[in-house]
Scaffold this active site. Structure first.
Site, short mmCIF file in Angstrom:
data_model
loop_
_atom_site.label_atom_id
_atom_site.label_comp_id
_atom_site.label_asym_id
_atom_site.label_seq_id
_atom_site.Cartn_x
_atom_site.Cartn_y
_atom_site.Cartn_z
N CYS A 18 -43.47 23.60 -78.43
CA CYS A 18 -43.58 24.97 -78.91
C CYS A 18 -42.21 25.61 -79.09
CB CYS A 18 -44.40 25.80 -77.93
SG CYS A 18 -46.13 25.34 -77.97
N TYR A 157 -54.15 14.95 -82.72
CA TYR A 157 -53.67 15.27 -81.37
C TYR A 157 -54.84 15.65 -80.48
CZ TYR A 157 -51.41 18.64 -78.04
OH TYR A 157 -50.99 19.37 -76.96
N HIS A 160 -53.51 17.00 -73.72
CA HIS A 160 -53.62 18.33 -73.13
C HIS A 160 -55.05 18.87 -73.19
CE1 HIS A 160 -49.22 18.19 -74.21
NE2 HIS A 160 -49.18 18.47 -72.93
N ASP A 253 -47.23 17.80 -67.10
CA ASP A 253 -46.62 17.15 -68.27
C ASP A 253 -45.19 17.65 -68.43
OD1 ASP A 253 -46.07 15.92 -70.70
OD2 ASP A 253 -46.99 17.54 -71.85
#
Lengths: 683, 683
Positions: A18, A157, A160, A253
Site C-alpha cells: 500500500c 490475489y 490475507h 506478515d
C-alpha cells in the site's frame, strides 16, 4: 528469470504494498514505483486492486480498476516502470467479507454469511451463483484493462484472507454446494477465476497468485492444504508470491522488528518448492545481501520479495549489485509506513524521508540539487534524527562545509535510548546508516561532546544555523488532558521519574510498586514498563487512553505488545487519569469520573514532550547579534519545532535542507496536491 | 433578515456541517447544498474550511481553500446555491493544535506547546509571532478567494476549540506575551483576524463568527467570558453562529437523541441576545415548527440553524412554510450522518436515503422519475425499514399498485423493538414518517398480520416481488471471531436469550447474574444491558471487542453511553470471548489468551445477525413456478440481503426502487466516482 511470457532482469521483486495513492493519486503512484524501478527492482507492483465496486474498504486507498479512467490513471505507473526497465504488476483482488462498503454502499459478499473478523459491523451476503459469476466476470474485465494499461503481471490475489482464500478456508466457507465442503470444492472459485483470467490475458501477461501459507489463526487453511492448492493450481500460475498471516493478523506478515527477525517467513516459504514447477517469490524484510544470496542459493525462493525494504531504500538492488553494501538504508521494521498509509493517508518512512514525496515534492532519494549558495558554511546543532538528516542533505547539496555539533559524546539524540527499549534494537539503524554516510561526505564535519550556547553558535563562523536540539519529556506531568502539571509530579524527587532519567541516567524506582503513567500511547511507556518489569520491579501501566499503546495498533505492534507486557508481568489499567502524586499513593479518576486510589511507591511520567527550543528562541530574538557575527539565518528542525514521530522529525530535517534556498525555509513550500480540479462552473 | 451586506430570504439557516465532500468532490458538494437551497434554506454553508496547509486533519475531508483550484471547485457550490435563491457561506478556520498533519507533514500550531486533547500524539509548535502573522495572512487570502468564488458569508470560525478559541481559552493559551494572559490579550488573535478579514471582504460579504459558548469541559472558556467576547467583537461581526462543546466533546454539540432533547442548546444560546446587536443563529436539532416559531418569537434566536435536520429533510423549510408539517422527515438524532462522513467517507442519513447521493446517483429527495412499466403491481414482503422505503419509492414512481405485506400486526420490523431500547425513542420516527406517507399514497396498500409463504407470494397477483424480510440474531452464538456457534448456546434453553426474545417475547433471564455478550459493538448489547439492569438484574456486559460499543464512538454516543451503563450498575469487561456456556458458568478467554470463568445464571447473545433469506431463495430457486403465476422478477432488499445499519437497509430499499427499470436491479448501477482522472500518459 522467466515468469510466463515475461522476463525479469534480476531477482529483486517489489511485491504489492500500500501507498495511499492507489488509483486516486496516479502521478504519485507512478513516481513512487518509478523510483524503485530506477533503483533496480526487476518488477514493481501496485497495492491491492479491487475488481468490483462491492470490494470496497474505503477510506483505505486501493488501486481499484473498475473503469477506463482507472485504466488511464494506472497506465502512468506502467509507463514509468517500463521506462526504467522494470516489469509492472497489479494485485487484482476482491476483499469479500472484509468490505465495509462505506463508499459504494453495496453489500459485502462472501462464500457464507459469516461476519468479518477484521472490520466491525460487517456482515456479508452469502454469494448466490450469480454473484460468483459476476465477480469472476469483473475479475476478467479488470485483467483485460490491466493488460491494456500495460501491466506485465496480473494477480489473482487471495492471500490475507481475501475472497479466493475465503472460499478455500473452512473458516469462511460453510457452503453446501459445489463451492463448499471438500478441498476440491473450496478450491473451485479460485481455480475457475484463475482459468478465466488466464484465458483472457495469459498469453500476454504473467499470472501471479499471492497465496497465504498459514493464516496464523483460524482465518485461512493449514500449510498442508495451502501446499495442496499450490499443486492443484500450478499449471495455471506463472509466479507464486507467498506469505503468511490473514488481514486480521496482518502483523504476522508485515512483522515489526520488535517481534520478527529478518527472513522469518522462510520457515513457511521453503516448503513451496516441492509443490511447484514455477518461480517463487517471498518476503521477510530482507536487507542483508548475505541472507538474500543464501536464500536464492538454497532454492528456498527464486526471487527476493520486498515491500518495506524497498520503501526504506528504493535503490537497494543497485547498491547490492554494485557492492555498495554500506550504503543500503536498511528498513528498521517500525511499520510507520503502514501507519501512514492506513486510513486514507499516504505512505512515509522513518529511514527514507523521500518515500511518498517523489511526485508531490519532487524528491529523489539519491539525487540532490546543488544549493544555490554553495559558498556557505552551515552549523547544525544537535545530532539526533533531524540534525543528522539535515546535515547529510545539506552536505549532499554541496555546501562548502557542514558542521554537525552534538552536546553529548554520542550521536543519535533520542535514538540513543529509544533503540534500547525492549525490542527496538533495529531502530538504531537510523543512526548507524547516517553515521556511515556522514563519514563519507568530505564536506561534513561531526563534533561530539560540544555544548554550544547562543554566543558560541553566533561565533562559530557558519552563515547558516539549524537548531535541531530535540525535545524532552515533561518532568512535571504536563499532559494532553489537563494541560497542567500533575500536583506532586517533580522529577527531582526520588519517587518521580522521567523516561530520560530511566534510560540515560539510570535512575530507578524506589520501593516495590511502580506505575508507568502514559498519556501518549506509543512505544515509550510500554517500553519502560516492560524494561522495569524485566528488571524485577512490580509495574502497573496506567494509561489515560482507552487502550494501552493505541498508536502501536497502527503499526501492527499493539496486540503483540500487550501480550508481551502481560507475559512480563505488567499489570495494565486503561482510561484512568492521575490527578495527584503523593508518597506511596496516586489519586486518580476512572473513565466514569469516579475517584480511585492506587498504591505506588514510584511513578514514571510519560505524558508529553516539550521542544528544546530555548537556544533557537534566544538566537532568533537578537537579529543584530547574529548579523554582527555574519550569521545570515537561523532555522530549526525536528522535535525542536514540535515533538513528533522519528519519521517526521527526519522528514523535517530533510525538508529544511531541500528547501534551504526558498524564500522562507521556515515555512514548507507548497506541494503538488494531486486531486480533482473541476475547473470553474460552466467552463 | 439582513446580515451585513446580504439579505436572507427567511429564517432557516443551514449551519456548516461535514459531508465528506469538502473541496475534494466539488460536484457532490454543490449538489448536496443545492438541494437544500431548493428546499428553502435561506443560506447553506460548507463544512470547515482550513485556510492553511498546517490546518490538516486528513483523512477527514474538509473544504480547504488553499489555492485557485480549490476556489474553482467551491464555486460550483455557490453557483448552485444562488441559482436556488440561497446565500452561500464558507466556514474558514484553522484547527491549530488538533492538526494531525498527516497530509501536509507540517507542524501543528497552537498558542502554546500543549498536546492536543483530541488527536493522539499531536503536539503543536508554540506559535512564533511570524506564525501568527502568516496564519492571519492565510485567512485573508482564503477570504478573498471565498469572495471570488461567490460566497456571501465568510466565517472566522473558532468554535469547537479551533485556533481562535485556542487563543481565547486559558486551557490552550499559556502565553506570556500580548496574546496571552488577561482576557483582552487572549481575545487579540481572534479580533485581529476578524478585523483583517473584515477589511479585506467585509464590504462584499457578511462576516460570521461561529462561537462556542461553553466547552462542556476545560477546553474553552466559561459562558461569562464567551459572552464578553461577543460584546468585544460585536462591531466586527455580522452574524453570530453559536453552539456548545469542544471538538473533543463534539457529542455535546451534535448531541444524539439518546441524551439530548430538541432545543437543548437554547439554555446557552438565549444568553447571547443581551450582548449583541447582530443576528444570532443557533442549533439544537430543531424539527418542530412550534418550537422553531417560539424560539424566534421569544427572540432567543433570529435564525433557526440546522445541520442534521437539514440532512434528514432538505425540504424542511418549504414544508413548514407550506404547512405540510406531517411531511417533514424528522431527524432521529442517531448521528449516523457523522459516523458516515468521518474518516474520509461521505455523508449518509438514516431518514433520508438520498443524502450524499444527489450528484453521484442523481437522486432528488422529493422527485421520483416515473417507472418505465407503470402497469405493473409490486408486492413488497416485509414492512421493516427497507420494505417501507422500497414500497414508498415504488409507489411514488407510479406503479399501478404497491402491496406492502407484513407478517406481524405492526409495521416496522426491527424498529418495533430497537426504538424501545433505552434512549432510542426518537428512532421510531423512521416508521412513523413512512406510515404517514404510505397513507397518502393512493396506489400503496398496506396489509399487516399476513404471513406469506412462497406459494402465496407467487399467487398474490403482483408481477414484481421484493423480499424485505429482514434479519434475526443468531440463537446459537455464531460470531465473527470463531465463525462457529458457542457450545451450550441454545436459545431454547431458559438461561440463553436472544435480543428478540427479550424485546418481543418478553423472555427474561433466570437467576441473579446475567451476562450480555457482545461481538457486534453497536447499540443492541448496550441497550439490552441497560434495560435489564434498570429492571433489577445484575448485569455484566462482556464484549469480545477492545471497547464497549465502539461503533457508538463514531456516532458520538460512546463515552456517554458507557457512563450511563456504569450509572445503571452494569459491569463491563472488554476483550473477553465466551468459549462455552454451562448452567451457571461461562468459560471464557481474555485478551492475552488466558482462560477465565465467569459466574452467570443467564446469557443474552448479541453476536451476529443472519438474513431471513429463506423465502427469497425458495422463490428464486423455482423460476418456472414464478413464470406460471405471472411473476416477472423477484428481488430482495435490506437486511434480507445482508444485515446492516438501519440507514443502509433503508438505502438499499430505496436504491432497488430507484433502479427497478435497470437491466439487473439486483446489482446496483455504477455511480459517478468523482475523482481525478489523469488521462492517458503523454496525452
Amino acid at each position: 528469470m522467466r515468469v510466463g511470457p515475461k522476463t525479469l532482469r534480476n531477482r529483486f521483486y517489489q511485491v504489492p504494498h500500500c501507498t495511499g495513492f492507489g488509483t486516486t493519486k496516479p502521478l504519485s503512484q507512478a513516481a513512487h514505483r518509478a523510483i524503485k524501478a530506477e533503483g533496480g527492482w526487476a518488477a514493481v507492483c501496485t497495492e491491492y486492486a479491487p475488481v468490483s465496486a462491492d470490494s470496497d474498504e474505503s477510506p483505505y486507498v486501493s488501486a481499484q480498476l473498475l473503469d477506463d479512467d482507472d485504466l488511464a490513471n494506472l497506465a502512468h505507473l506502467t509507463r514509468s516502470a517500463h521506462a526504467q526497465g522494470a516489469l509492472a504488476g497489479i494485485e487484482l483482488t476482491h476483499v469479500g467479507a472484509h468490505a465495509g462498503v462505506r463508499e459504494s454502499r453495496w453489500a459485502p459478499l462472501a462464500p457464507s454469511q459469516l461476519a468479518s473478523d477484521y472490520h466491525a459491523l460487517t456482515v456479508p451476503k452469502a454469494m448466490e451463483r450469480s454473484d460468483i459469476r459476476r465477480v469472476q466476470a469483473d475479475w476478467v474485465a479488470a485483467a483485460r484493462r490491466a493488460r491494456e494499461a500495460g501491466f506485465d503481471i496480473v494477480y489473482v490475489y487471495g492471500a490475507h484472507s481475501y475472497l479466493p482464500m475465503q472460499f478455500l478456508s473452512p473458516f469462511y466457507n460453510q457452503r453446501t454446494d459445489e463451492y463448499g465442503g471438500p478441498f476440491e470444492n473450496r478450491a473451485r472459485f479460485w481455480l475457475e477465476t484463475l482459468e478465466l483470467v488466464r484465458d483472457a490475458v495469459g498469453a500476454d501477461c504473467a499470472i501471479a497468485v499471492r497465496h497465504q501459507l498459514d493464516g496464523l489463526g483460524p482465518a485461512g487453511v493449514e500449510l498442508r492444504e495451502a501446499l495442496a492448492f499450490v499443486e492443484l493450481a500450478d499449471p495455471l500460475v506463472d509466479l507464486w508470491d507467498v506469505n503468511i498471516g490473514s488481514i486480521a493478523e496482518w502483523g504476522g506478515d508485515s512483522g515489526p522488528s520488535r517481534f520478527f527477525a529478518e527472513g522469518y517467513q522462510l520457515e513457511w516459504a521453503r516448503h513451496v518448492r516441492d509443490h511447484t514447477s514455477k518461480p517463487i517469490v517471498g518476503v521477510g524484510r530482507f536487507t542483508s545481501p548475505d541472507l538474500m544470496a543464501e536464500t536464492v542459493r538454497s532454492r528456498a525462493l527464486d526471487l527476493i520479495g520486498a515491500a518495506r525494504p524497498s520503501i526504506a531504500d528504493p535503490f537497494l538492488p543497485r547498491k547490492v549489485e554494485e557492492g555498495r553494501y554500506d550504503e543500503v538504508r536498511e528498513c528498521i521494521g517500525c511499520n510507520v509506513c503502514i501507519s501512514k498509509s492506513e486510513s486514507g493517508n499516504h505512505i512515509g518512512c522513518t529511514q527514507n524521508a523521500t518515500a511518498g514525496e517523489e511526485h508531490r515534492r519532487g524528491w529523489h532519494p539519491e539525487r540532490f540539487a546543488p544549493a544555490a549558495r554553495r559558498e556557505l558554511d552551515a552549523l547544525v546543532v544537535g545530532a539526533g534524527p533531524a540534525g543528522l538528516e539535515c546535515a547529510i542533505v545539506l552536505a549532499k547539496r554541496g555546501l562548502r562545509r557542514v558542521h554537525l555539533v552534538e552536546a553529548e559524546d554520542e550521536l543519535g539524540g533520542v535514538m540513543r535510548w529509544l533503540s534500547r527499549l525492549p525490542g527496538l534494537g533495529e531502530w538504531a539503524r537510523v543512526v548507524n546508516w547516517r553515521r556511515i554516510q556522514l563519514d563519507r561526505l568530505r564536506n561534513a564535519e561531526v563534533l561530539t561532546g560540544l555544548c554550544l550556547d547562543a554566543r558560541a553558535v553566533r561565533e562559530y563562523g557558519a552563515e547558516l544555523v539549524v537548531c535541531a536540539t530535540g525535545a524532552r519529556w515533561a518532568a512535571d506531568g504536563l499532559n494532553p488532558f489537563t494541560h497542567r502539571p500533575i500536583p506532586g509530579a517533580d522529577a527531582a524527587l526520588a519517587h518521580v521519574l522521567t523516561p530520560e532519567q530511566v534510560m540515560i541516567e539510570g535512575k530507578r524506582p524506589a520501593g516495590e510498586r511502580t506505575v508507568v503513567y502514559d498519556t501518549e500511547g506509543y512505544v515509550v511507556a510500554a517500553g519502560l514498563a516492560e524494561l522495569l518489569a524485566r528488571e524485577g520491579h512490580a509495574v502497573e501501566l496506567v494509561t489515560a487512553l482507552e487502550q494501552v499503546a493505541p498508536t502501536c495498533d497502527e503499526t501492527l505492534e499493539g496486540a503483540g505488545l500487550r501480550r508481551r507486557l502481560h507475559e512480563a508481568g505488567v499489570a495494565m489499567r486503561r482510561g484512568v487519569t492521575v490527578d495527584s502524586i503523593e508518597p506511596g499513593l496516586l489519586r486518580c479518576t476512572d473513565e466514569y469520573g469516579q475517584s480511585l486510589e492506587l498504591a505506588a511507591d514510584a511513578i514514571c511520567l510519560v505524558t508529553q514532550r516539550l521542544s528544546n527550543e530555548e537556544l533557537y528562541l534566544e538566537l532568533a530574538a537578537d537579529p543584530e547579534a547574529l548579523h554582527a557575527e555574519g550569521v545570515e539565518a537561523v532555522y530549526r528542525a525536528g522535535d525542536c519545532v514540535a515533538p513528533r514521530l522519528v519519521a517526521d522529525a527526519i522528514f523535517d530535517g530533510h525538508r529544511l535542507a531541500r528547501e534551504i534556498d526558498s524564500e522562507n525555509p521556515a515555512v514548507p513550500l507548497p506541494y503538488l496536491r494531486e486531486r480533482l480540479a473541476a475547473g470553474p462552473p460552466g467552463a
